[in-house]
Design a protein around this motif. Structure first.
Motif, PDB file in Angstrom:
ATOM      1  N   PHE A  17       0.865  -1.177   0.000  1.00 20.14           N
ATOM      2  CA  PHE A  17       0.000   0.000   0.000  1.00 20.14           C
ATOM      3  C   PHE A  17       0.907   1.234   0.000  1.00 20.14           C
ATOM      4  O   PHE A  17       1.696   1.438   0.927  1.00 20.14           O
ATOM      5  CB  PHE A  17      -0.875   0.031   1.261  1.00 20.14           C
ATOM      6  N   LEU A  18       0.794   2.048  -1.049  1.00 19.09           N
ATOM      7  CA  LEU A  18       1.557   3.291  -1.160  1.00 19.09           C
ATOM      8  C   LEU A  18       0.558   4.388  -1.522  1.00 19.09           C
ATOM      9  O   LEU A  18       0.553   4.917  -2.621  1.00 19.09           O
ATOM     10  CB  LEU A  18       2.649   3.159  -2.224  1.00 19.09           C
ATOM     11  N   ARG A  19      -0.291   4.712  -0.568  1.00 21.18           N
ATOM     12  CA  ARG A  19      -1.448   5.536  -0.896  1.00 21.18           C
ATOM     13  C   ARG A  19      -1.270   6.983  -0.450  1.00 21.18           C
ATOM     14  O   ARG A  19      -0.805   7.269   0.652  1.00 21.18           O
ATOM     15  CB  ARG A  19      -2.700   4.947  -0.249  1.00 21.18           C
ATOM     16  N   ASN A  20      -1.650   7.891  -1.353  1.00 21.29           N
ATOM     17  CA  ASN A  20      -1.715   9.320  -1.053  1.00 21.29           C
ATOM     18  C   ASN A  20      -0.381   9.910  -0.616  1.00 21.29           C
ATOM     19  O   ASN A  20      -0.317  10.756   0.274  1.00 21.29           O
ATOM     20  CB  ASN A  20      -2.803   9.577  -0.001  1.00 21.29           C
ATOM     21  N   LEU A  55      -2.209   2.251  -4.911  1.00 22.04           N
ATOM     22  CA  LEU A  55      -1.993   3.688  -4.748  1.00 22.04           C
ATOM     23  C   LEU A  55      -3.278   4.356  -4.264  1.00 22.04           C
ATOM     24  O   LEU A  55      -4.328   3.715  -4.186  1.00 22.04           O
ATOM     25  CB  LEU A  55      -1.576   4.314  -6.089  1.00 22.04           C
ATOM     26  N   GLY A  56      -3.202   5.652  -3.974  1.00 20.20           N
ATOM     27  CA  GLY A  56      -4.403   6.412  -3.636  1.00 20.20           C
ATOM     28  C   GLY A  56      -5.272   6.597  -4.871  1.00 20.20           C
ATOM     29  O   GLY A  56      -4.792   6.541  -6.004  1.00 20.20           O
ATOM     30  N   HIS A  57      -6.573   6.839  -4.661  1.00 20.39           N
ATOM     31  CA  HIS A  57      -7.510   6.947  -5.780  1.00 20.39           C
ATOM     32  C   HIS A  57      -7.146   8.063  -6.755  1.00 20.39           C
ATOM     33  O   HIS A  57      -7.475   7.981  -7.943  1.00 20.39           O
ATOM     34  CB  HIS A  57      -8.932   7.175  -5.258  1.00 20.39           C
ATOM     35  N   ALA A  95      -1.711  -2.146 -14.847  1.00 29.26           N
ATOM     36  CA  ALA A  95      -2.895  -1.643 -14.159  1.00 29.26           C
ATOM     37  C   ALA A  95      -3.981  -2.716 -14.152  1.00 29.26           C
ATOM     38  O   ALA A  95      -4.319  -3.277 -15.197  1.00 29.26           O
ATOM     39  CB  ALA A  95      -3.407  -0.381 -14.836  1.00 29.26           C
ATOM     40  N   VAL A  96      -4.509  -3.029 -12.958  1.00 31.13           N
ATOM     41  CA  VAL A  96      -5.617  -3.970 -12.814  1.00 31.13           C
ATOM     42  C   VAL A  96      -6.931  -3.196 -12.834  1.00 31.13           C
ATOM     43  O   VAL A  96      -7.919  -3.609 -13.438  1.00 31.13           O
ATOM     44  CB  VAL A  96      -5.479  -4.777 -11.504  1.00 31.13           C
ATOM     45  N   SER A  97      -6.928  -2.065 -12.160  1.00 30.85           N
ATOM     46  CA  SER A  97      -8.047  -1.125 -12.157  1.00 30.85           C
ATOM     47  C   SER A  97      -7.446   0.208 -11.713  1.00 30.85           C
ATOM     48  O   SER A  97      -6.272   0.245 -11.315  1.00 30.85           O
ATOM     49  CB  SER A  97      -9.152  -1.594 -11.194  1.00 30.85           C
ATOM     50  N   PRO A  98      -8.181   1.314 -11.812  1.00 30.39           N
ATOM     51  CA  PRO A  98      -7.597   2.589 -11.395  1.00 30.39           C
ATOM     52  C   PRO A  98      -7.017   2.516  -9.983  1.00 30.39           C
ATOM     53  O   PRO A  98      -7.695   2.061  -9.063  1.00 30.39           O
ATOM     54  CB  PRO A  98      -8.798   3.547 -11.454  1.00 30.39           C
ATOM     55  N   SER A  99      -5.755   2.878  -9.860  1.00 33.83           N
ATOM     56  CA  SER A  99      -4.988   2.928  -8.599  1.00 33.83           C
ATOM     57  C   SER A  99      -4.535   1.560  -8.087  1.00 33.83           C
ATOM     58  O   SER A  99      -3.864   1.479  -7.060  1.00 33.83           O
ATOM     59  CB  SER A  99      -5.756   3.675  -7.489  1.00 33.83           C
ATOM     60  N   ILE A 100      -4.858   0.462  -8.782  1.00 35.98           N
ATOM     61  CA  ILE A 100      -4.413  -0.874  -8.368  1.00 35.98           C
ATOM     62  C   ILE A 100      -3.598  -1.501  -9.494  1.00 35.98           C
ATOM     63  O   ILE A 100      -4.044  -1.565 -10.635  1.00 35.98           O
ATOM     64  CB  ILE A 100      -5.605  -1.783  -8.001  1.00 35.98           C
ATOM     65  N   TYR A 101      -2.396  -1.953  -9.172  1.00 40.92           N
ATOM     66  CA  TYR A 101      -1.456  -2.482 -10.158  1.00 40.92           C
ATOM     67  C   TYR A 101      -0.962  -3.853  -9.721  1.00 40.92           C
ATOM     68  O   TYR A 101      -0.949  -4.175  -8.523  1.00 40.92           O
ATOM     69  CB  TYR A 101      -0.258  -1.531 -10.313  1.00 40.92           C
ATOM     70  N   ARG A 102      -0.510  -4.638 -10.718  1.00 40.39           N
ATOM     71  CA  ARG A 102       0.035  -5.962 -10.399  1.00 40.39           C
ATOM     72  C   ARG A 102       1.334  -6.170 -11.160  1.00 40.39           C
ATOM     73  O   ARG A 102       1.419  -5.914 -12.359  1.00 40.39           O
ATOM     74  CB  ARG A 102      -0.949  -7.072 -10.745  1.00 40.39           C
ATOM     75  N   LYS A 103       2.351  -6.628 -10.427  1.00 41.59           N
ATOM     76  CA  LYS A 103       3.648  -6.925 -11.032  1.00 41.59           C
ATOM     77  C   LYS A 103       3.547  -8.230 -11.815  1.00 41.59           C
ATOM     78  O   LYS A 103       2.962  -9.200 -11.331  1.00 41.59           O
ATOM     79  CB  LYS A 103       4.704  -7.042  -9.930  1.00 41.59           C
TER      80      LYS A 103
END
Length: 280
Positions: free
Chosen positions: A212-215, A244-246, A259-267
């Protein structure tokens, strides 16, 4: 009204430059009120007549502790339990089932006063129970981490905690702790709080399933974002998730993550080697 509400362009530049060089955080040119609002009490406490003399002290060998205090004051940001709840739903409904309910390591990389890692812990405890999971929670500020380690918060901070989690993982204070809420020790024991500067890579080779690396990226320029994300990916296992943050994205960065969805990523998962049978 404080007599320290005014700051010269020179002192403001020096303070902004120090925060950027040390933490990678950009303080906008329009943030003079924020800077003076957070620092003027320090000038009064230490007896400095203006921000030039204060920064001269901060820059001296004698000001080492005050440098840390100034950085704490200028880099600490608002947080609360279950902020941006869609990410916690995704952790519960998507990541954990795909993980197969195995051991899970999560890094909360901008933990602040602890509401976010404690929220993550509630989701993991509810979903994984006593299975093998743990959380690393880091922040550049030692002061906020001291608060985070206690797991004690004002009762008005609980508004966003789901009712079942509140019942199972929190206790209301009594006596001198009236009006306070404490996260239960069994949950706190799964979280390791540690001071860490995101401009530097982790010195260990530990790998995390979720980061989690948000905001926090919103405070960095592109060059700093690139460096920080590269450090994150070094610590994220193949197939792991970065959240990440929204209001944040990795657009414009050169990184190997999808990108899996906005602000969510997968290596990307590690390639499985193919062995060909050699005819004898």
């Amino acid at each position: 009204m404080s007599t320290h509400s005014n700051i010269s362009p020179f002192a403001f530049h020096k303070i902004r430059d120090y925060v950027y060089r040390t933490a990678g955080i950009i303080i906008g040119a329009d943030k003079t009120a924020m800077v003076t609002g957070r620092l003027w009490r320090r000038l009064e406490l230490l007896g400095h007549k203006d921000y030039e003399t204060y920064f001269a002290y901060v820059s001296s060998p004698a000001g080492a502790q005050e440098r840390s205090t100034m950085l704490d004051l200028l880099t600490t940001n608002e947080t609360y339990f279950f902020r941006e709840p869609a990410h916690f739903n995704f952790l519960r409904d998507e990541i954990i089932p795909q993980q197969g309910y195995n051991k899970m390591r999560v890094w909360c990389a901008a933990a602040s006063t602890g509401e976010e890692p404690h929220s993550i812990a509630m989701v993991l405890a509810d979903t994984l129970g006593k299975c093998d999971w743990d959380i690393l929670a880091t922040d550049i500020s030692g002061k906020v981490l001291e608060h985070a380690r206690t797991g004690v918060y004002r009762a008005e901070r609980i508004n966003h905690i789901p009712t079942d989690y509140l019942k199972n993982y929190c206790r209301r204070g009594i006596g001198e702790y009236e009006g306070m809420l404490a996260v239960v020790p069994s949950l706190r024991s799964r979280i390791t709080f540690e001071q860490h500067n995101l401009l530097h890579p982790r010195e260990t080779n530990e790998q995390f399933d979720v980061i989690f690396l948000r905001n926090v990226l919103i405070y960095f320029d592109s060059e700093t974002k690139q460096k920080v994300i590269e450090h994150m990916l070094q610590s994220l296992r193949p197939g792991g998730w970065l959240i990440l943050g929204h209001c944040e994205s990795l657009q414009g960065l050169n990184v190997d993550i999808k990108a899996v969805s906005p602000s969510i990523y997968r290596k990307p998962a590690a390639a499985v080697p193919v062995f060909k049978r050699v005819a004898s």
